[in-house]
Structures are given as structure tokens and as C-alpha cells.
Design a protein around this motif. Structure first.
Motif, mmCIF file in Angstrom:
data_model
loop_
_atom_site.group_PDB
_atom_site.id
_atom_site.type_symbol
_atom_site.label_atom_id
_atom_site.label_comp_id
_atom_site.label_asym_id
_atom_site.label_seq_id
_atom_site.Cartn_x
_atom_site.Cartn_y
_atom_site.Cartn_z
ATOM 1 N N ILE A 9 -14.979 -13.954 0.966
ATOM 2 C CA ILE A 9 -13.643 -14.488 1.252
ATOM 3 C C ILE A 9 -12.578 -13.665 0.543
ATOM 4 C CG2 ILE A 9 -12.119 -16.475 0.887
ATOM 5 C CD1 ILE A 9 -14.611 -18.254 1.254
ATOM 6 N N ALA A 10 -12.841 -13.331 -0.720
ATOM 7 C CA ALA A 10 -11.880 -12.549 -1.502
ATOM 8 C C ALA A 10 -11.643 -11.181 -0.876
ATOM 9 C CB ALA A 10 -12.377 -12.391 -2.939
ATOM 10 N N ILE A 11 -12.706 -10.547 -0.376
ATOM 11 C CA ILE A 11 -12.584 -9.223 0.240
ATOM 12 C C ILE A 11 -11.686 -9.285 1.470
ATOM 13 C CG2 ILE A 11 -13.823 -7.423 1.498
ATOM 14 C CD1 ILE A 11 -16.188 -7.911 -0.405
ATOM 15 N N TYR A 12 -11.957 -10.244 2.353
ATOM 16 C CA TYR A 12 -11.205 -10.319 3.606
ATOM 17 C C TYR A 12 -9.757 -10.751 3.375
ATOM 18 C CZ TYR A 12 -15.163 -9.438 6.672
ATOM 19 O OH TYR A 12 -16.208 -8.836 7.335
ATOM 20 N N VAL A 13 -9.559 -11.705 2.486
ATOM 21 C CA VAL A 13 -8.199 -12.146 2.196
ATOM 22 C C VAL A 13 -7.409 -11.021 1.530
ATOM 23 C CG1 VAL A 13 -6.809 -13.755 0.834
ATOM 24 C CG2 VAL A 13 -8.810 -14.581 2.071
ATOM 25 N N SER A 14 -8.083 -10.237 0.688
ATOM 26 C CA SER A 14 -7.410 -9.099 0.044
ATOM 27 C C SER A 14 -7.016 -8.037 1.064
ATOM 28 C CB SER A 14 -8.325 -8.492 -1.025
ATOM 29 O OG SER A 14 -8.581 -9.416 -2.068
ATOM 30 N N LEU B 40 -3.305 -6.907 1.701
ATOM 31 C CA LEU B 40 -2.932 -5.497 1.590
ATOM 32 C C LEU B 40 -2.182 -5.045 2.841
ATOM 33 C CD1 LEU B 40 -3.079 -2.715 0.207
ATOM 34 C CD2 LEU B 40 -5.312 -2.397 1.322
ATOM 35 N N GLY B 41 -2.682 -5.444 3.994
ATOM 36 C CA GLY B 41 -2.049 -5.053 5.246
ATOM 37 C C GLY B 41 -0.650 -5.605 5.386
ATOM 38 N N HIS B 42 -0.505 -6.923 5.222
ATOM 39 C CA HIS B 42 0.833 -7.478 5.467
ATOM 40 C C HIS B 42 1.811 -7.160 4.343
ATOM 41 C CE1 HIS B 42 0.591 -10.916 2.715
ATOM 42 N NE2 HIS B 42 -0.539 -11.328 3.266
ATOM 43 N N SER B 43 1.316 -6.932 3.122
ATOM 44 C CA SER B 43 2.223 -6.545 2.041
ATOM 45 C C SER B 43 2.778 -5.143 2.269
ATOM 46 C CB SER B 43 1.500 -6.591 0.690
ATOM 47 O OG SER B 43 1.096 -7.904 0.369
ATOM 48 N N THR B 44 1.926 -4.240 2.747
ATOM 49 C CA THR B 44 2.335 -2.847 2.964
ATOM 50 C C THR B 44 3.447 -2.740 3.998
ATOM 51 O OG1 THR B 44 0.128 -2.038 2.374
ATOM 52 C CG2 THR B 44 1.555 -0.552 3.636
ATOM 53 N N TYR C 276 10.076 -11.295 19.094
ATOM 54 C CA TYR C 276 9.230 -11.886 20.121
ATOM 55 C C TYR C 276 7.982 -11.035 20.362
ATOM 56 C CZ TYR C 276 13.055 -15.060 21.285
ATOM 57 O OH TYR C 276 14.036 -16.018 21.229
ATOM 58 N N VAL C 277 8.144 -9.728 20.376
ATOM 59 C CA VAL C 277 7.018 -8.831 20.633
ATOM 60 C C VAL C 277 6.012 -8.888 19.490
ATOM 61 C CG1 VAL C 277 6.328 -6.420 20.915
ATOM 62 C CG2 VAL C 277 8.369 -7.275 22.097
ATOM 63 N N ILE C 278 6.495 -8.777 18.259
ATOM 64 C CA ILE C 278 5.566 -8.758 17.125
ATOM 65 C C ILE C 278 4.882 -10.106 16.962
ATOM 66 C CG2 ILE C 278 7.286 -9.381 15.386
ATOM 67 C CD1 ILE C 278 4.315 -6.904 15.041
ATOM 68 N N ASP C 279 5.600 -11.209 17.234
ATOM 69 C CA ASP C 279 4.968 -12.521 17.125
ATOM 70 C C ASP C 279 3.953 -12.740 18.245
ATOM 71 O OD1 ASP C 279 6.219 -13.222 14.808
ATOM 72 O OD2 ASP C 279 7.814 -14.382 15.742
ATOM 73 N N ALA C 280 4.177 -12.117 19.408
ATOM 74 C CA ALA C 280 3.175 -12.185 20.476
ATOM 75 C C ALA C 280 1.903 -11.449 20.056
ATOM 76 C CB ALA C 280 3.741 -11.594 21.767
ATOM 77 N N ILE C 281 2.071 -10.301 19.399
ATOM 78 C CA ILE C 281 0.908 -9.555 18.903
ATOM 79 C C ILE C 281 0.173 -10.376 17.847
ATOM 80 C CG2 ILE C 281 0.170 -7.499 17.641
ATOM 81 C CD1 ILE C 281 2.498 -6.005 18.952
ATOM 82 N N ILE C 282 0.920 -11.056 16.990
ATOM 83 C CA ILE C 282 0.290 -11.910 15.982
ATOM 84 C C ILE C 282 -0.483 -13.037 16.660
ATOM 85 C CG2 ILE C 282 0.772 -13.551 14.114
ATOM 86 C CD1 ILE C 282 3.090 -11.721 13.283
ATOM 87 N N GLY C 283 0.077 -13.591 17.733
ATOM 88 C CA GLY C 283 -0.663 -14.587 18.500
ATOM 89 C C GLY C 283 -1.954 -14.018 19.061
ATOM 90 N N ALA D 255 -10.542 -4.696 11.387
ATOM 91 C CA ALA D 255 -9.699 -5.543 12.236
ATOM 92 C C ALA D 255 -8.791 -6.427 11.393
ATOM 93 C CB ALA D 255 -10.576 -6.399 13.150
ATOM 94 N N THR D 256 -9.330 -6.976 10.307
ATOM 95 C CA THR D 256 -8.523 -7.833 9.429
ATOM 96 C C THR D 256 -7.382 -7.044 8.795
ATOM 97 O OG1 THR D 256 -10.450 -9.214 8.932
ATOM 98 C CG2 THR D 256 -8.579 -9.347 7.408
ATOM 99 N N LEU D 257 -7.669 -5.820 8.359
ATOM 100 C CA LEU D 257 -6.637 -4.970 7.769
ATOM 101 C C LEU D 257 -5.570 -4.600 8.795
ATOM 102 C CD1 LEU D 257 -5.513 -3.261 5.427
ATOM 103 C CD2 LEU D 257 -7.050 -1.413 6.177
ATOM 104 N N VAL D 258 -6.004 -4.201 9.982
ATOM 105 C CA VAL D 258 -5.064 -3.784 11.027
ATOM 106 C C VAL D 258 -4.164 -4.936 11.445
ATOM 107 C CG1 VAL D 258 -4.872 -3.011 13.423
ATOM 108 C CG2 VAL D 258 -6.509 -1.907 11.884
ATOM 109 N N PHE D 259 -4.755 -6.099 11.660
ATOM 110 C CA PHE D 259 -3.929 -7.243 12.038
ATOM 111 C C PHE D 259 -3.045 -7.684 10.874
ATOM 112 C CE2 PHE D 259 -7.026 -8.048 15.576
ATOM 113 C CZ PHE D 259 -6.093 -7.889 16.593
ATOM 114 N N GLY D 260 -3.501 -7.443 9.641
ATOM 115 C CA GLY D 260 -2.642 -7.703 8.494
ATOM 116 C C GLY D 260 -1.391 -6.851 8.552
ATOM 117 N N LEU D 261 -1.536 -5.594 9.003
ATOM 118 C CA LEU D 261 -0.376 -4.716 9.153
ATOM 119 C C LEU D 261 0.615 -5.281 10.159
ATOM 120 C CD1 LEU D 261 -2.231 -1.259 9.236
ATOM 121 C CD2 LEU D 261 -0.906 -2.192 7.333
#
Length: 231
Positions: free
Chosen positions: A79-84, A88-92, A107-114, A141-147
């Protein structure tokens, strides 16, 4: 779970979602918060920590994605690895996006988040293994979607029209608040999941829960794309 139970569960979740205002679904900047930020200048660490935590705790799509990420993770190390990686992605992209004043259409970025929610739900039910014959790297995938989630955060922060005076420390304080909000949301999710996993119903209902999560992701995508085309 029979079809009646699944229909009831789906209906209840959809009804709950519809009780949120459009502002809550997109976790946009409230007028009160926006007005306050526009009026202040200089270093204001605690207010920005609060705003960051509030932003994450009311960020329905971020929490839903986080729920999907930890759905089948049982060990705290994993859990710690994936949450980190997600952090890391969304902080960057959040920090760089605001500092460089680079925003994306909300609207576009929130659609991608969806779509990230949809992706994670499909991943949890093993759809990619069936369709593609292999399992995509979940950590990448977790890192990329974090971005992408970070780009969404940056876009919302830019709506605050933050004063350049004290921008960097205020931005870092906001990020600290986001991480605190994420940890609080994660704690609640883990408590609920901990109880649910100890019941025999978890594995029986896991598939249905992810189908509901995928449906909510598609609803978020539809909501944002509708906003994009009619705005």
C-alpha cells in the motif's frame, strides 16, 4: 450477489453521487476559498495546508481512484509503495504546473481523471489480462495517472489566482495539505476495507464493487465531457 442486489447497490451508489453538487464532483474552487486567496498575499502556510487537505478530502475522483488502487492490496508495504507512487506523480505535476503557470482545460483533465477510475476498475477485475493477454504494469500506471491527477490539481490551484508573493512556500504548504488529506482518506478506506475483507462477502462482491466503481468513472467522464461541449 443476485441481479436484484446488484441493481440495488448500483442504484444506491448512483443516488448518493447525484446528491453531490456539480462543484463537489469536480471539487472546484469554492467562491469563499477563491475570494480569500485572492485577497491575501505573502506566506500563509496554515491556510494553504487547510485548503490542500480540503481539496483532497472533497476530491471525489481522487478518492475513488485511491480506493481502486488499494482494493486488492493487503500488506502495508505494498500500500505504501502504490500510494507513494501516486503522491509522487500528482505532487510533481501539481507543483510544476502551478510554478510554470501551465494549466489544462479543467473539463478535459477531469475527464481523463475519470478514465483513470475506469482503468483501475477494469484492472481490478482482470479485464486487461483477458483482452490483451498480459497484465499492464500496475506501478507504472499508478504513477502515470498520478501525473494526470496532479495536472488536475494544478489547474484548480491556478483558479485561485494565487499571489506570486510567497508562491513557492504556499504551494508546498498546499501540497502538504493534499498529502494529509490523502492520508486521512486512506485511513478511512483502510478501516472500512479491513472490516469488509474479514467477511466472506468480500470476494463474492469484489467484482460487483469494481463494476460500480467503473460506472461511476464513466459518469464522471460523461459529466466532464458534457461540460466541455456545452461551455
Amino acid at each position: 450477489m443476485n441481479w436484484r442486489s446488484r441493481l440495488l447497490l448500483t442504484t444506491l451508489v448512483f443516488a448518493t453521487l447525484l446528491t453531490f453538487t456539480a462543484e463537489a464532483i469536480a471539487h472546484a474552487v469554492t467562491e469563499g476559498d477563491k475570494g480569500y486567496i485572492q485577497e491575501i498575499s505573502g506566506v500563509n502556510l496554515l491556510p494553504f495546508v487547510y485548503l490542500g487537505a480540503k481539496h483532497m478530502m472533497t476530491g471525489y475522483d481522487h478518492i475513488l481512484f485511491l480506493f481502486g488502487v488499494i482494493f486488492f492490496l493487503y500488506r502495508m508495504k505494498h500500500i505504501a509503495i502504490y500510494v507513494s507512487l501516486f503522491a509522487l506523480g500528482h505532487s510533481t505535476t501539481m507543483i510544476l504546473g502551478v510554478y510554470l503557470n501551465v494549466g489544462i482545460n479543467s473539463y478535459v483533465i477531469d475527464a481523463i481523471i475519470g478514465l483513470s477510475v475506469v482503468y483501475k476498475a477494469l484492472d481490478n477485475i482482470g479485464a486487461f489480462q483477458r483482452w490483451l493477454g498480459f497484465q499492464p504494469n500496475t506501478k507504472v500506471a499508478t504513477l502515470v495517472f498520478g501525473l494526470f491527477h496532479g495536472c488536475g490539481l494544478a489547474t484548480k490551484i491556478l483558479e485561485y489566482e494565487i499571489s506570486p508573493d510567497g508562491l513557492v512556500p504556499n504551494l508546498l504548504a498546499f501540497n502538504v495539505g493534499v498529502e494529509l488529506g490523502q492520508l486521512m482518506a486512506l485511513a478511512v478506506i483502510l478501516i472500512v476495507m479491513g472490516y469488509w475483507r474479514r467477511t466472506r462477502s468480500f470476494l463474492r462482491h469484489a467484482y460487483s464493487a469494481n463494476v460500480v466503481m467503473m460506472s461511476l468513472g464513466f459518469m464522471l467522464v460523461g459529466y466532464q465531457l458534457t461540460g466541455f461541449f456545452v461551455s
